[in-house]
Design an enzyme around this catalytic site. Structure first.
Site, PDB file in Angstrom:
ATOM      1  N   ARG A 133      -4.679  17.599  13.905  1.00  0.00           N
ATOM      2  CA  ARG A 133      -3.292  18.066  14.466  1.00  0.00           C
ATOM      3  C   ARG A 133      -2.522  17.372  15.099  1.00  0.00           C
ATOM      4  O   ARG A 133      -1.341  17.426  15.102  1.00  0.00           O
ATOM      5  CB  ARG A 133      -3.817  19.467  15.158  1.00  0.00           C
ATOM      6  CG  ARG A 133      -2.721  20.251  15.946  1.00  0.00           C
ATOM      7  CD  ARG A 133      -3.259  21.518  16.523  1.00  0.00           C
ATOM      8  NE  ARG A 133      -2.317  22.560  17.185  1.00  0.00           N
ATOM      9  CZ  ARG A 133      -2.025  22.514  18.607  1.00  0.00           C
ATOM     10  NH1 ARG A 133      -2.745  21.659  19.359  1.00  0.00           N
ATOM     11  NH2 ARG A 133      -1.144  23.045  19.040  1.00  0.00           N
TER      12      ARG A 133
ATOM     13  N   HIS B 279       1.569  16.737  14.481  1.00  0.00           N
ATOM     14  CA  HIS B 279       2.664  16.817  15.671  1.00  0.00           C
ATOM     15  C   HIS B 279       3.039  15.787  16.088  1.00  0.00           C
ATOM     16  O   HIS B 279       4.257  15.629  16.513  1.00  0.00           O
ATOM     17  CB  HIS B 279       1.748  17.619  16.935  1.00  0.00           C
ATOM     18  CG  HIS B 279       1.537  18.750  16.850  1.00  0.00           C
ATOM     19  ND1 HIS B 279       1.674  19.692  17.977  1.00  0.00           N
ATOM     20  CD2 HIS B 279       1.060  19.931  15.895  1.00  0.00           C
ATOM     21  CE1 HIS B 279       1.464  20.932  17.527  1.00  0.00           C
ATOM     22  NE2 HIS B 279       0.947  21.119  16.439  1.00  0.00           N
TER      23      HIS B 279
ATOM     24  N   GLU C 134       6.105  14.541  25.326  1.00  0.00           N
ATOM     25  CA  GLU C 134       5.604  15.308  24.178  1.00  0.00           C
ATOM     26  C   GLU C 134       4.381  15.978  24.381  1.00  0.00           C
ATOM     27  O   GLU C 134       4.174  17.497  24.226  1.00  0.00           O
ATOM     28  CB  GLU C 134       5.598  14.760  22.638  1.00  0.00           C
ATOM     29  CG  GLU C 134       6.887  14.117  21.975  1.00  0.00           C
ATOM     30  CD  GLU C 134       6.766  13.333  20.917  1.00  0.00           C
ATOM     31  OE1 GLU C 134       5.682  13.622  20.095  1.00  0.00           O
ATOM     32  OE2 GLU C 134       7.526  12.684  20.746  1.00  0.00           O
TER      33      GLU C 134
ATOM     34  N   ASN D 290       1.786  21.659  23.190  1.00  0.00           N
ATOM     35  CA  ASN D 290       0.855  20.805  22.934  1.00  0.00           C
ATOM     36  C   ASN D 290      -0.297  20.758  24.300  1.00  0.00           C
ATOM     37  O   ASN D 290      -1.177  20.419  23.947  1.00  0.00           O
ATOM     38  CB  ASN D 290       1.438  19.122  22.862  1.00  0.00           C
ATOM     39  CG  ASN D 290       2.280  19.257  21.617  1.00  0.00           C
ATOM     40  OD1 ASN D 290       1.822  19.558  20.383  1.00  0.00           O
ATOM     41  ND2 ASN D 290       2.995  18.240  21.834  1.00  0.00           N
TER      42      ASN D 290
ATOM     43  N   HIS E 135      -5.921  24.383   8.584  1.00  0.00           N
ATOM     44  CA  HIS E 135      -6.021  25.582   9.431  1.00  0.00           C
ATOM     45  C   HIS E 135      -7.654  26.134   9.270  1.00  0.00           C
ATOM     46  O   HIS E 135      -8.052  26.744  10.008  1.00  0.00           O
ATOM     47  CB  HIS E 135      -5.237  26.699   9.634  1.00  0.00           C
ATOM     48  CG  HIS E 135      -4.002  26.413  10.257  1.00  0.00           C
ATOM     49  ND1 HIS E 135      -2.866  27.259  10.147  1.00  0.00           N
ATOM     50  CD2 HIS E 135      -3.617  25.446  10.811  1.00  0.00           C
ATOM     51  CE1 HIS E 135      -1.751  26.768  10.833  1.00  0.00           C
ATOM     52  NE2 HIS E 135      -2.143  25.440  11.268  1.00  0.00           N
TER      53      HIS E 135
END
Length: 334
Positions: free
Chosen positions: A67, A71, A93, A99, A198
């Site tokens: 992930r 991102h 970020e 996040n 996922h």
């Protein structure tokens, strides 16, 4: 699932993925396979060793690293901007609500970087470390083993304000998902393929609580959710007196095999057990629904496509050649 089991389940697809993904030929500014072969030949081995070490303590880091790579690449390209810490003058970020606190695995990257700086000072970028670590996490979760070209360089800017406009939200519908991925040069088919990530990891209840209690501001649950699954989620994510949900509560993305990169995610979507609205949105068109079915029934072909899509995603807006820098510490610019 123990780490020894997942290692044994790895498929070797290196050569096929290299052909499908179309590695650049190399040269000025291009990513190249075995990029560190002459300058730091042990680089990828060191990263893999650190990933294995951390996954022995917590398999959840595998999903976290995959992930994190996603991102990173979707905001300013794959430049390790996700790893930079905030400063008094700038919120980075990693501290965006998108996040923080959900993103995890920073310590894995930091430990790999420390070892690489001892072995090959100033050679291996944080962006490449993250790409390699995500690749190894996929393999160690029972997914495909594939080659990742190197040569990324590290960015020097990270702004939390850019995250929400670039990361697909769990509430997105199919058109929004398609447009979000297209903006990064990825096709709708690759979007459906990458959504299969996922199948591992966990989600905070707050990311989908509207589906449980107030879908589209109707005051009721999402009617498309499988009723027994809805009941399970409401039990795991109970509503508080104010109608909200405890932000600390988490559930597995795919409860049957939460640490295995398999196709049960797609079976869940077919049974209206997609956790996010964006998961269930994959059934909103005939082509994407057909791909969900194909992925559910075809584990090996999906893994091949997933590896190729990961390689392609890892080349979004990369800094190469004289661009960016090689950070000495991944959390701060030089």
């Amino acid at each position: 699932m123990g780490l020894s089991i997942t290692i044994g389940a790895v498929y070797s697809l290196c050569a096929l993925v290299a052909m499908c993904a179309g590695f650049p030929a190399g040269g000025n500014g291009a990513l190249q396979p075995n990029f560190y072969g002459a300058t730091c030949p042990q680089a990828e081995t060191i990263v893999r060793q650190e990933v294995i070490r951390w996954l022995h303590s917590d398999m959840g880091f595998a999903a976290g690293l995959v992930r994190m790579h996603f991102h990173d690449c979707f905001v300013r390209g794959c430049d390790a901007s996700i790893l930079l810490e905030s400063t008094p003058d700038n919120t980075a970020e990693r501290d965006s609500p998108v996040n923080n606190p959900s993103l995890r695995g920073f310590e894995v990257i930091d430990s790999a970087k420390a070892r690489l700086e001892d072995a090959c000072p100033g050679v291996v970028s944080c962006a490449d470390i993250l790409a390699f670590a995500a690749r190894d996490s996929v393999a160690l979760s029972g997914g495909p083993r594939y080659d990742v070209p190197g040569g990324r360089r590290d960015g020097t800017l990270s702004m939390a304000s850019e995250v929400a406009d670039n990361i697909p939200a769990p509430t997105f519908n199919l058109d929004q998902l398609t447009q979000s991925f297209a903006a990064k040069g990825l096709t709708q088919e690759e979007m459906v393929t990458l959504s299969g990530a996922h199948t591992i990891g966990r989600a905070h209840c707050t990311a989908f609580s509207d589906r449980l209690y107030n879908f589209s501001a109707t005051g009721v649950a999402d009617p498309t959710l499988d009723p027994p699954f809805l009941a399970q989620l409401q039990h795991a994510c109970p509503a508080a007196g104010d109608g909200g949900v405890d932000p600390g509560l988490v559930v597995p993305m795919e409860p049957r095999t939460p640490h295995a990169l398999d196709t049960l995610y797609y079976w869940g979507v077919l049974r209206n057990r997609g956790l996010f609205a964006s998961d269930q949105a994959l059934l909103a068109s005939a082509p994407t629904a057909a791909q969900v079915r194909q992925s559910a029934y075809g584990g090996y072909p999906w893994k091949l496509k997933f590896a190729a899509a990961m390689v392609k995603m890892g080349q979004i807006q990369v800094l190469t050649g004289g661009g960016g820098q090689i950070r000495a510490k991944c959390s701060a610019v030089n």
